[in-house]
Scaffold this motif. Structure first.
Motif, PDB file in Angstrom:
ATOM      1  N   ALA A 104      27.361  45.024  41.479  1.00 45.69           N
ATOM      2  CA  ALA A 104      27.468  46.520  42.281  1.00 45.69           C
ATOM      3  C   ALA A 104      28.832  47.038  42.083  1.00 45.69           C
ATOM      4  O   ALA A 104      28.955  48.190  41.870  1.00 45.69           O
ATOM      5  CB  ALA A 104      27.173  46.078  43.655  1.00 45.69           C
ATOM      6  N   VAL A 105      29.953  46.219  42.183  1.00 45.50           N
ATOM      7  CA  VAL A 105      31.257  46.592  42.105  1.00 45.50           C
ATOM      8  C   VAL A 105      31.496  47.275  40.659  1.00 45.50           C
ATOM      9  O   VAL A 105      32.027  48.294  40.434  1.00 45.50           O
ATOM     10  CB  VAL A 105      32.118  45.518  42.319  1.00 45.50           C
ATOM     11  N   VAL A 106      31.056  46.365  39.585  1.00 49.58           N
ATOM     12  CA  VAL A 106      31.268  46.737  38.147  1.00 49.58           C
ATOM     13  C   VAL A 106      30.588  48.099  37.919  1.00 49.58           C
ATOM     14  O   VAL A 106      31.376  48.863  37.314  1.00 49.58           O
ATOM     15  CB  VAL A 106      30.882  45.710  37.114  1.00 49.58           C
ATOM     16  N   VAL A 133      31.270  54.480  47.862  1.00 52.15           N
ATOM     17  CA  VAL A 133      32.702  53.773  48.738  1.00 52.15           C
ATOM     18  C   VAL A 133      32.004  53.243  49.966  1.00 52.15           C
ATOM     19  O   VAL A 133      32.684  52.032  50.479  1.00 52.15           O
ATOM     20  CB  VAL A 133      33.694  55.112  49.137  1.00 52.15           C
ATOM     21  N   GLN A 134      31.132  53.899  50.646  1.00 55.26           N
ATOM     22  CA  GLN A 134      30.508  53.301  51.754  1.00 55.26           C
ATOM     23  C   GLN A 134      29.996  51.864  51.587  1.00 55.26           C
ATOM     24  O   GLN A 134      30.141  50.984  52.502  1.00 55.26           O
ATOM     25  CB  GLN A 134      29.533  54.177  52.768  1.00 55.26           C
ATOM     26  N   ARG A 135      28.933  51.677  50.850  1.00 55.28           N
ATOM     27  CA  ARG A 135      28.256  50.657  50.661  1.00 55.28           C
ATOM     28  C   ARG A 135      29.030  49.550  49.804  1.00 55.28           C
ATOM     29  O   ARG A 135      28.942  48.407  50.099  1.00 55.28           O
ATOM     30  CB  ARG A 135      26.871  50.846  50.043  1.00 55.28           C
ATOM     31  N   ILE A 136      29.770  49.954  48.826  1.00 55.53           N
ATOM     32  CA  ILE A 136      30.568  48.954  47.868  1.00 55.53           C
ATOM     33  C   ILE A 136      31.573  48.334  48.515  1.00 55.53           C
ATOM     34  O   ILE A 136      31.892  47.214  48.458  1.00 55.53           O
ATOM     35  CB  ILE A 136      31.039  49.628  46.874  1.00 55.53           C
ATOM     36  N   THR A 137      32.104  48.842  49.771  1.00 59.40           N
ATOM     37  CA  THR A 137      33.297  48.525  50.439  1.00 59.40           C
ATOM     38  C   THR A 137      32.714  47.118  51.226  1.00 59.40           C
ATOM     39  O   THR A 137      33.433  46.351  51.354  1.00 59.40           O
ATOM     40  CB  THR A 137      33.935  49.304  51.553  1.00 59.40           C
ATOM     41  N   GLN A 138      31.607  47.142  51.560  1.00 57.06           N
ATOM     42  CA  GLN A 138      31.067  46.215  52.192  1.00 57.06           C
ATOM     43  C   GLN A 138      30.563  45.051  51.235  1.00 57.06           C
ATOM     44  O   GLN A 138      30.925  43.848  51.338  1.00 57.06           O
ATOM     45  CB  GLN A 138      29.765  46.196  53.118  1.00 57.06           C
ATOM     46  N   VAL A 139      30.110  45.349  50.299  1.00 58.88           N
ATOM     47  CA  VAL A 139      29.310  44.625  49.387  1.00 58.88           C
ATOM     48  C   VAL A 139      30.521  43.667  48.326  1.00 58.88           C
ATOM     49  O   VAL A 139      30.312  42.727  48.140  1.00 58.88           O
ATOM     50  CB  VAL A 139      28.542  45.111  48.283  1.00 58.88           C
ATOM     51  N   ARG A 140      31.527  44.612  48.330  1.00 58.21           N
ATOM     52  CA  ARG A 140      32.712  43.888  47.465  1.00 58.21           C
ATOM     53  C   ARG A 140      33.148  42.678  48.115  1.00 58.21           C
ATOM     54  O   ARG A 140      33.670  41.569  47.495  1.00 58.21           O
ATOM     55  CB  ARG A 140      33.664  45.070  47.207  1.00 58.21           C
ATOM     56  N   LEU A 141      33.087  42.492  49.456  1.00 63.12           N
ATOM     57  CA  LEU A 141      33.682  41.548  50.195  1.00 63.12           C
ATOM     58  C   LEU A 141      32.894  39.979  49.887  1.00 63.12           C
ATOM     59  O   LEU A 141      33.335  39.220  49.801  1.00 63.12           O
ATOM     60  CB  LEU A 141      33.768  41.667  51.683  1.00 63.12           C
ATOM     61  N   LEU A 167      40.325  41.137  43.139  1.00 58.30           N
ATOM     62  CA  LEU A 167      41.823  41.641  43.104  1.00 58.30           C
ATOM     63  C   LEU A 167      41.903  42.852  42.179  1.00 58.30           C
ATOM     64  O   LEU A 167      42.800  43.577  42.296  1.00 58.30           O
ATOM     65  CB  LEU A 167      42.766  40.409  42.693  1.00 58.30           C
ATOM     66  N   ASP A 168      41.150  42.727  40.962  1.00 53.18           N
ATOM     67  CA  ASP A 168      41.431  43.748  39.970  1.00 53.18           C
ATOM     68  C   ASP A 168      41.009  44.966  40.546  1.00 53.18           C
ATOM     69  O   ASP A 168      41.317  46.234  39.961  1.00 53.18           O
ATOM     70  CB  ASP A 168      40.537  43.663  38.560  1.00 53.18           C
ATOM     71  N   THR A 169      40.017  45.099  41.672  1.00 48.89           N
ATOM     72  CA  THR A 169      39.522  46.473  42.165  1.00 48.89           C
ATOM     73  C   THR A 169      40.456  46.810  43.400  1.00 48.89           C
ATOM     74  O   THR A 169      39.653  47.775  44.155  1.00 48.89           O
ATOM     75  CB  THR A 169      38.459  46.463  42.237  1.00 48.89           C
ATOM     76  N   GLU A 170      41.509  46.202  43.716  1.00 48.47           N
ATOM     77  CA  GLU A 170      42.496  46.373  44.920  1.00 48.47           C
ATOM     78  C   GLU A 170      42.724  48.012  45.062  1.00 48.47           C
ATOM     79  O   GLU A 170      42.989  48.290  46.179  1.00 48.47           O
ATOM     80  CB  GLU A 170      43.375  45.423  45.081  1.00 48.47           C
ATOM     81  N   ASN A 171      43.012  48.500  43.930  1.00 43.35           N
ATOM     82  CA  ASN A 171      43.402  49.703  43.966  1.00 43.35           C
ATOM     83  C   ASN A 171      42.321  50.931  43.703  1.00 43.35           C
ATOM     84  O   ASN A 171      42.534  52.055  43.375  1.00 43.35           O
ATOM     85  CB  ASN A 171      44.663  50.061  42.912  1.00 43.35           C
ATOM     86  N   THR A 172      40.977  50.539  43.881  1.00 46.85           N
ATOM     87  CA  THR A 172      39.888  51.541  43.611  1.00 46.85           C
ATOM     88  C   THR A 172      39.830  51.989  45.372  1.00 46.85           C
ATOM     89  O   THR A 172      40.143  51.647  46.191  1.00 46.85           O
ATOM     90  CB  THR A 172      38.887  50.705  43.303  1.00 46.85           C
ATOM     91  N   PRO A 173      38.741  53.254  45.338  1.00 45.43           N
ATOM     92  CA  PRO A 173      38.518  53.623  46.676  1.00 45.43           C
ATOM     93  C   PRO A 173      37.407  52.488  47.549  1.00 45.43           C
ATOM     94  O   PRO A 173      37.301  52.695  48.635  1.00 45.43           O
ATOM     95  CB  PRO A 173      37.590  54.883  46.349  1.00 45.43           C
TER      96      PRO A 173
END
Length: 402
Positions: A104-106, A133-141, A167-173
């Motif tokens: 999902a993140v990729v 942004v809304q859904r991936i913020t949760q799924v990324r965890l 960690l590599d996506t730390e600076n994404t939205p």
């Protein structure tokens, strides 16, 4: 005829304006599983009409991945309730759930790349960004739990995959920094350890830099970064390269005693005494009460057999902090070396007494000799001051024979 041509052009314009999805995008959206859809996207990416279609294709992959993640997550929640009420639980595809989080993140990142490209009028009108942004913020965890599970299995590749993506996506939205700040540094530090085990030192150094932003992890992260830089020192050129890396780290982490000590010892090992002197001078200029600098200066003075100055430097350390076992040992060593150059027996005996005082403090703080080996040296001092038959001498003799 003119009217017919105009009508035809209007019809053509209307069909273009309201054109539907291309066959390639339709094929992607017909796929029922993530694996099938992913294969079609890879196969047909260049056949998609434009950036918007590519964004839509990747967003469909996000849909499938998020749906699978949520389904497994909901089953886990239902199982927790079922266990509390004595009901039957359902099977959870934990690994599939973790992979869904990763996928999902990729794909959200790929979707955002195309979604934010300008259209034919040069305008940027992202269609999927806000919802993702809304859904991936949760799924990324979920990547955090995935990495932790991999770590428990000592699966280095899995740790680097999941925690690395986190960690590599730390600076994404797709980040809630307030939610992550309590554990980000720890995740980064452990990811760095596993990356180093997997021989991915570039990633390990990158994750060390993230961990160093957390004060609780900074020391260990910096130490690991130094270890990484020191690997494979096979010749003089490698050592000089390591010196250069340490010098850069020292500039970036001004005031770090750990790097100061490493750099000073490396300079000494390479006989760069002028570099050591300059390092000490600069350190004293900004931190005149720095124990590491005073201790290093004392060791160098002792090596030059300037025992009086060495004793002064070690005493300066103890004025700043009188709980340093290693410094008491070094102080005693300098005093004993000074005594060996004295011809007057009375003066020599007084110096041994001074050494005894330092060693007895070391003994008191380090009774099991875990930091320094004080027993034999203290035995020699007792022997010279009190003689071989004194109870103190006998006691130390027995300790040295254990």
């Amino acid at each position: 005829m003119k009217k017919v041509m105009i009508a035809a052009l209007l019809l053509l314009g209307a069909s273009s304006a309201f054109a539907g999805d291309s066959d390639a995008l339709k094929a992607v959206k017909k796929a029922k599983t993530y694996a099938e859809a992913e294969a079609l996207v890879k196969q047909n990416l260049n056949s998609l009409a434009n950036a918007k279609e590519k964004a839509a294709a990747y967003n469909y992959l996000v849909d499938l991945a998020v749906d699978y993640y949520n389904a497994q997550n909901n089953t886990m929640a239902a199982n927790d309730l079922a266990m509390k009420t004595g009901q039957k639980t359902s099977v959870v595809d934990t690994l599939g759930m973790y992979d869904a989080s990763y996928n999902a993140v990729v794909n959200a990142i790929e979707c955002a790349k195309y979604d934010n490209m300008p259209d034919e009028k040069g305008k940027v009108k992202p269609k999927f960004q806000a919802a993702n942004v809304q859904r991936i913020t949760q799924v990324r965890l979920g990547l955090v739990n995935a990495g932790q599970t991999a770590a428990q299995k000592n699966d280095g590749k899995g740790v680097v995959k999941y925690w690395g993506m986190f960690l590599d996506t730390e600076n994404t939205p797709f980040v809630n920094k307030d939610m992550e700040k309590e554990f980000l540094g720890q995740v980064a530090l452990y990811a760095a350890y596993y990356a180093s085990q997997e021989k991915k030192n570039d990633l390990a150094e990158k994750y060390c830099d993230i961990a160093m932003q957390d004060t609780a992890q900074a020391k260990d992260a910096l130490n690991l970064k130094i270890q990484l830089a020191s690997q494979d020192l096979k010749n003089h050129a490698d050592s000089l390269n390591f010196v250069s890396k340490l010098e850069t780290m020292y500039q970036q982490n001004a005031g770090s005693d750990m790097i100061f000590e490493q750099l000073a010892n490396l300079y000494r090992g390479l006989n760069m005494n002028d570099k050591v002197e300059a390092l000490l001078k600069n350190k004293f200029a900004v931190d005149p009460n720095n124990i590491s600098a005073w201790f290093l200066q004392g060791r160098m003075q002792e090596e030059k057999r300037d025992y009086d100055k060495a004793i002064e430097s070690f005493n300066k350390c103890l004025q700043i902090n009188d709980k340093l076992v290693v410094v008491y040992g070094s102080l005693a060593s300098a005093i004993i070396n000074k005594a060996s150059l004295v011809d007057n027996p009375a003066q020599q005996k007084e110096l041994y007494k001074e050494a005894i005082s330092a060693l007895e403090k070391a003994r008191q703080m380090d009774p099991n000799q875990e930091q320094i080996s004080w027993a034999y040296v203290l035995y020699q001092c007792y022997y010279n001051v009190y003689g071989p038959n004194d109870p103190k001498t006998k006691e130390l003799e027995a300790i040295t024979k254990k």
